[in-house]
Design an enzyme around this catalytic site. Structure first.
Site, PDB file in Angstrom:
ATOM      1  N   GLY A   1      -4.639  -4.530  -6.847  1.00 55.19           N
ATOM      2  CA  GLY A   1      -5.876  -5.297  -7.044  1.00 55.19           C
ATOM      3  C   GLY A   1      -5.869  -6.596  -6.260  1.00 55.19           C
TER       4      GLY A   1
ATOM      5  CG  ASP B   1      -2.664  -2.564   4.892  1.00 55.75           C
ATOM      6  OD1 ASP B   1      -3.825  -2.141   5.026  1.00 55.75           O
ATOM      7  OD2 ASP B   1      -2.112  -2.721   3.782  1.00 55.75           O
TER       8      ASP B   1
ATOM      9  CG  HIS C   1      -4.003  -0.560   1.402  1.00 59.37           C
ATOM     10  ND1 HIS C   1      -3.265  -1.708   1.611  1.00 59.37           N
ATOM     11  CD2 HIS C   1      -4.358  -0.583   0.088  1.00 59.37           C
ATOM     12  CE1 HIS C   1      -3.169  -2.375   0.479  1.00 59.37           C
ATOM     13  NE2 HIS C   1      -3.817  -1.715  -0.448  1.00 59.37           N
TER      14      HIS C   1
ATOM     15  N   GLY D   1      -5.477  -6.936   0.158  1.00 63.27           N
ATOM     16  CA  GLY D   1      -6.565  -7.416   1.016  1.00 63.27           C
ATOM     17  C   GLY D   1      -6.763  -8.916   0.909  1.00 63.27           C
TER      18      GLY D   1
HETATM   19  C1  4AZ Z   1      -1.035  -2.558  -4.470  1.00 60.09           C
HETATM   20  O1  4AZ Z   1      -0.861  -1.515  -5.078  1.00 60.09           O
HETATM   21  C2  4AZ Z   1       0.093  -3.509  -4.368  1.00 60.09           C
HETATM   22  N1  4AZ Z   1       4.133  -6.315  -5.106  1.00 60.09           N
HETATM   23  C3  4AZ Z   1      -0.066  -4.701  -3.687  1.00 60.09           C
HETATM   24  C4  4AZ Z   1       0.989  -5.575  -3.584  1.00 60.09           C
HETATM   25  C5  4AZ Z   1       2.182  -5.283  -4.131  1.00 60.09           C
HETATM   26  C6  4AZ Z   1       2.365  -4.097  -4.849  1.00 60.09           C
HETATM   27  C7  4AZ Z   1       1.299  -3.220  -4.949  1.00 60.09           C
HETATM   28  C8  4AZ Z   1       3.319  -6.242  -3.988  1.00 60.09           C
HETATM   29  O2  4AZ Z   1      -2.118  -2.862  -3.983  1.00 60.09           O
END
Ligand code: 4AZ
Length: 851
Positions: free
Chosen positions: A799, A706, A653, A802
Site C-alpha cells: 500500500g 520499477d 508494479h 509507488g
Molecule cells: C508491497 O507489497 C511492499 N518492506 C512494499 C514495500 C515493502 C514490502 C512490500 C518493503 O507493496
C-alpha cells in the site's frame, strides 16, 4: 556626527597678547595729531617670536594630525530595555502610538530616561544621542511598562566603560532600582520609575533603522489563532536589506504562543535571521530565540512568552533572498499547568508548555514520592535545555535540578536514578534563550533488583537480555556490547565489540575503530580509493582534475570548482561541469549561469498548517507531494509523488494489469492530492489520469526499473497541501547511513489487511548496496536503493508502493531519493525495504515529461 566633548577640548597655547617687555616703541598716529613714539624690536626678541610661531604651528599641526588620524573613532551603540512606571495607570490608549496619551507619556519617558538615569551617571549623558519609546504594556499593580531604545555615540576607547555602566543599570533586579537616585523618586510632575532593565541591542540590528512600523502591531485574542508572514510570502522571496518587527500583545495574565509552521531563510544566520524577544524592545537580554535556515519536518518551532508581550524581528542582508516565514500567534493562560506539583504513583512530567519550547523566566518544583523502601528512576524521552556553549557544566542559566543541575541535550531514554523514595525536582529558566524542554517519566524500583528480568545498562536503562551482545547499541552507552564473545555471524572488533559479519567492508565504520573496514581491498593510508578501485594520492582529491578516470575524486568536494565532465560531476545548463557534491537547489549558486538554482520550486512545504497529530501520524500538509492512488472499486491502492502540476511519479508494479484489474488504463484511477486522512477524501483535490507511462524495461520478476509516470487530466493548483518534491540529478549521491523519510497509507503491520487511516511517516537509513544485496539474496540491481532499520520494526509495506522516499538535503529541501518498490515482508530484522533509485531515471523523466 563627531560632537565636541566637554572636558576634552584642546586649547592650543597662543602667544601672550598686549605689551611685552622689550618690545620696540613706535609712534602711531594719534587723533590729536600728537606723535606717539614707536619702539624698535631687538633682534633676540625677533628670533624668539619666530621660534614661538614655529612651535605654535607645529603644535596645531600635530593636534590636527592626531585628531584626524590617531584619535579613537566613535561607535554607535544601541541599548534597550524597559522601565516600570507606577505613577500611571495603563489604558488601551497606550497601545495606540497615535494617541495623545501615548505621545505625551513617550515624550516624558524619553526625557526622564535622560535626566533621571543617564544624566545622574555623568558618563552616560555625555555619549547619549537620543532615546525613544517602542511601546507600552500593562505592568503588575496597574502600572505601565515602557519599552525604550537609546542610542549612544561612544569613543572606541571608552566603549567598555560605557557598556559596563549601561549593563549595570539592571544589577540587583528591578526593585533594587528603587533606591537609586532619580528612580523611585517623585518630584512635581515626574514619573515614578520603580524598575528598569537595560541591555545591548544586537549589533546587526543596531546598524538598521529600528523604528517601529504601525501595521505590525498585533493583538492576540481569546480562542483565536491569527497569523503574520514575512513580506512577499509565499508568492515571492523577502526583500534585501530589510528590518521588520512585529509587536504582539495579549490580555493581562496571559502569555503569547507563537508557532512558525514555515521558516525558510538563508542558512547562514549572519546574513538573514529572525529573532523573537520576550519584550517589546529588541534587547539582547531578553532574546527567546534566533533562527535561520529551514524548519525541518518534525522540528517544533513553538515559543511562549513569560508575560503578555512578544517581539518578532526579521533581518535580511544584501544577498540571497529566500521565501521567508509564516507564524501563528494566540494567547494562552499565564498559569501553566505542567509547572510543578506532587507526583506519587509514577507517570510523566514535562517542562512547562511542552511540546512548545519552555517560556523564559519560570521556575517549577515537583515533589516525587514513591513507597517507602523503593528508589526513584526518571527516564527522559526528550531532554533539551538551553545552556551557554562555554559553560555547559555548571548550567548557570536554564537547568533541571535532580541530584545536581543538568542542562544541554541528552539522548532519548536518558535515565537518572535517585537513591531515595523522595525527590525534589526543580526546573529553572532565566530571562533569555529557551530550549525545547523535557518530557520525563518516573517509576519506583526495588534497590536490590533495579531491572527485574532485564539487563541493566551502565546508564541505568533496562533492556531486554537478548539485546546483549547483538551488535547493536541498545543501551545508548554501548554497555550491552562490551565483554562479549562473538558468535559465527559476527566479527570481533579490536575494541572488543561484536558486529554483524555482513557489516564489514560496507564503507561505514561500525566498530568505531574501523576494524570492520580494514583489509577490504582499499588503498593504503594517504591514498584515495576511487570508485573504480584505483588508488590515487590523497592530495589529488578535489584538485579539479579527473585523476581517477571516473570522476569520483572530484565528485564529493565541499566547494565547487569547474572540472572536466564525468559521469559523476554535475553538469550546468551552459555545459560546464562542477565538482561539488549535490549542488542543485542547495541555496548556493555554483554554476556560473546559476542553472543549479534556477528550478527550485520544489521540496519545501510552502504553507503547512499547524495541527499536530500524535504518534507516527504525519502533520497535515507535512508531505505535500504525497499522493494517494485509488481505483474506483478498491479505494487506496498505491502511493505516488507530485513532481509538477501535471506529473506524478509512481511504481511500475502499481500500474501493471492482472487477471482481475486493468491497472494500466488511466480511466481506472482516481488521484487524491493533498490528502491526509483516507476517510476525508472530500477535503483533498481529486484528479483523473490522462496518460500512464510505465518504464519500458520494467521487469516484473526482478522489479528492476520499477518506475512509472502519470499525467493528470488537468493541471493541479499548487497550494499548501499540494507541492512538488525535487528530483535529484543523476550525479546526486544519497550516502550510506543517511536518514530519509518514507510516507504512505500502507499497512501498519505485515500480518494485517487494512491500510492506515492517517498518512504515516517513518525515518529510516540508506543501506550500503553490497550489504543490502547480501541481505536480499543478491536481488538488488544498480537501479535499486535500500533503506530501513536493520534491527527491524520500521519499514514500508503493502500500500506504500509507488510513494516517496524523501531525503532532506543540505538546506532542508526534500528530494525524491526513491520510490517504494518491494521487500521481504515488512519490518523484518535484516530485511530492508527496496526502493527504485530515482537518480537513474532523471533523464528519462525529463524526456517523457519535460520536468
Ligand atoms: C508491497 O507489497 C511492499 N518492506 C512494499 C514495500 C515493502 C514490502 C512490500 C518493503 O507493496
Amino acid at each position: 556626527m563627531d560632537r565636541p566633548e566637554s572636558g576634552e577640548k584642546h586649547h592650543p597655547k597662543l602667544p601672550p597678547q598686549g605689551d611685552a617687555p622689550g618690545l620696540l616703541e613706535q609712534f602711531l598716529p594719534a587723533y590729536d595729531g600728537k606723535m606717539v613714539q614707536k619702539r624698535r624690536i631687538p633682534r633676540m626678541a625677533l628670533v624668539a617670536i619666530v621660534l614661538a610661531s614655529i612651535a605654535v604651528v607645529a603644535l596645531v599641526t600635530g593636534l590636527l594630525v592626531w585628531h584626524f588620524h590617531f584619535r579613537p573613532g566613535k561607535v554607535r551603540k544601541m541599548y534597550s530595555g524597559y522601565l516600570t512606571i507606577s505613577s500611571h495607570t495603563f489604558s488601551d490608549a497606550y497601545e495606540n502610538y497615535n494617541s495623545t496619551e501615548y505621545k505625551e507619556l513617550a515624550t516624558k519617558v524619553s526625557k526622564q530616561l535622560y535626566t533621571s538615569i543617564y544624566k545622574q551617571n555623568g558618563w552616560l549623558s555625555r555619549y547619549h544621542v537620543v532615546s525613544s519609546v517602542q511601546g507600552f504594556s500593562e505592568g503588575s499593580d496597574n502600572g505601565i511598562i515602557a519599552y525604550y531604545l537609546s542610542e549612544f555615540n561612544v569613543r572606541e576607547n571608552r566603549l567598555s566603560l560605557v557598556e559596563e555602566a549601561l549593563d549595570k543599570l539592571m544589577v540587583g533586579g528591578e526593585t533594587a532600582r528603587q533606591s537609586r537616585s532619580g528612580i523611585g523618586r517623585t518630584t512635581d510632575n515626574s514619573l515614578i520609575i520603580v524598575g528598569m532593565t537595560s541591555g545591548a541591542v544586537d549589533a546587526r540590528l543596531a546598524a538598521k533603522n529600528l523604528k517601529r512600523s504601525s501595521e505590525r502591531l498585533l493583538h492576540a485574542h481569546a480562542n483565536q489563532t491569527d497569523s503574520f508572514r514575512s513580506p512577499g510570502f509565499p508568492e515571492s522571496s523577502y526583500p534585501s536589506n530589510l528590518y521588520k518587527e512585529w509587536q504582539i500583545r495579549a490580555d493581562p495574565e496571559h502569555r503569547i504562543r507563537l508557532e512558525f509552521d514555515v521558516l525558510d531563510l538563508e542558512k547562514d544566520c549572519r546574513n538573514d535571521f529572525i529573532k523573537v524577544y520576550d519584550s517589546l524592545a529588541p534587547t539582547e537580554k531578553q532574546v527567546i530565540t534566533e533562527k535561520c535556515g529551514i524548519r525541518l519536518p518534525g522540528e517544533r518551532f513553538i515559543f511562549l512568552s513569560s508575560g503578555n508581550v512578544m517581539l518578532v524581528t526579521l533581518y535580511t542582508n544584501e544577498e540571497k533572498n529566500f521565501p521567508g516565514f509564516r507564524a501563528f500567534y494566540s494567547q494562552v493562560p499565564g498559569k501553566i499547568k505542567e509547572c510543578g506539583g506532587e507526583l506519587t504513583a509514577g507517570g510523566t512530567f514535562t517542562s512547562p508548555g511542552f511540546p512548545s519550547h519552555y517560556p523564559p523566566n519560570i521556575e517549577c518544583v515537583w515533589n516525587i514520592e514513591v513507597p517507602q523502601g523503593k528508589h526513584i528512576k526518571v527516564k527522559f524521552n526528550k531532554f533539551s535545555i538551553h545552556s551557554p556553549e562555554e559553560k555547559p557544566l555548571d548550567c548557570p542559566t536554564d537547568y533541571l535540578e535532580l541530584k545536581y543541575r543538568i542542562c544541554g541535550e541528552k539522548p532519548p531514554k536518558t535515565v537518572y536514578s535517585i537513591k531515595s523514595n523522595r525527590a525534589t525536582v526543580k526546573f529553572h529558566s532565566d530571562m533569555s534563550h529557551v530550549g525545547e524542554g523535557f518530557s520525563g517519566e518516573f517509576e519506583a524500583f526495588e534497590p536490590a533488583d533495579p531491572c527485574p528480568g532485564k539487563f541493566q545498562c551502565d546508564n541505568d536503562l533496562c533492556v531486554s537480555t537478548n539485546l546483549k551482545c547483538d551488535g547493536y547499541n541498545d543501551c545508548g552507552d554501548m554497555s550491552d556490547e562490551r565483554g562479549c564473545s562473538c558468535n559465527d555471524t559476527q566479527i570481533k572488533c579490536k575494541n572488543g565489540f561484536c558486529k554483524p559479519r555482513f557489516w564489514s567492508c560496507d564503507g561505514v565504520n561500525d566498530c568505531g575503530d574501523n576494524t570492520d573496514e580494514e583489509n577490504c581491498g582499499k588503498c593504503k593510508a594517504s591514498f584515495f580509493t576511487c570508485r573504480n578501485g584505483r588508488c590515487i594520492y590523497a592530495q589529488k582529491e578535489c584538485n579539479g582534475y579527473n585523476d581517477c578516470g571516473d570522476g569520483s575524486d572530484e565528485s564529493q568536494c565541499e566547494k565547487s570548482i569547474v572540472v572536466r565532465c564525468s559521469d559523476i560531476s554535475y553538469k550546468c545548463k551552459n555545459n560546464q561541469c562542477i565538482s561539488k557534491l549535490n549542488p542543485m537547489c542547495d541555496g548556493e549558486k555554483d554554476c556560473e549561469d546559476g542553472s543549479d538554482e534556477a528550478e527550485c520550486k520544489c521540496g519545501i512545504k510552502p504553507y503547512k498548517s499547524s495541527r499536530i497529530v500524535g504518534g507516527k501520524d504525519s502533520n497535515e500538509g507535512e508531505w505535500p507531494w504525497q499522493v494517494s492512488l485509488h481505483t474506483k472499486t478498491q479505494g487506496h491502492v498505491c502511493g505516488a509523488s507530485v513532481i509538477s502540476n501535471r506529473w506524478l511519479v509512481t511504481a511500475a508494479h502499481c500500474v501493471q494489469d492482472n487477471e482481475k484489474y486493468r491497472y494500466s488504463e488511466p480511466d481506472q484511477w482516481e488521484v487524491y492530492l493533498g490528502l491526509h486522512t483516507q476517510s476525508e477524501t472530500s477535503k483533498a483535490t481529486l484528479k483523473s489520469v490522462n496518460r500512464i507511462i510505465s518504464h519500458p524495461r520494467y521487469d516484473r520478476i526482478s522489479y528492476d526499473n520499477d518506475i512509472a509516470l502519470m499525467e493528470l487530466d488537468s493541471p493541479v493548483t499548487l497550494n499548501q497541501n499540494v507541492w512538488p518534491i525535487c528530483l535529484p540529478e543523476p550525479t546526486h549521491d544519497f550516502q550510506t547511513g543517511k536518514a530519509v523519510w518514507i510516507t504512505g497509507w500502507g499497512k501498519l503491520r505485515e500480518e494485517i489487511e487494512s491500510v492506515a487511516p492517517v498518512l504515516q511517516k517513518a525515518e529510516v537509513r540508506i543501506i550500503n548496496v553490497t550489504v543490502c544485496s547480501r541481505l536480499m539474496d543478491d536481488g538488488i540491481t544498480p537501479r535499486m536503493i535500500c533503506a530501513g532499520v536493520l534491527s527491524g520494526g520500521i519499514d514500508a509495506c503493502q500500500g506504500d508502493s509507488g510513494g516517496p522516499m524523501s531525503s532532506a538535503e543540505e538546506n532542508g529541501r526534500m528530494f525524491l531519493a526513491g520510490v517504494v518498490s518491494w521487500g521481504d515482508g515488512c519490518g523484518r530484522k535484516n530485511r530492508p525495504g527496496v526502493y527504485t533509485r530515482v537518480t537513474e531515471y532523471r533523464n528519462w523523466i525529463r524526456e517523457m515529461t519535460g520536468v
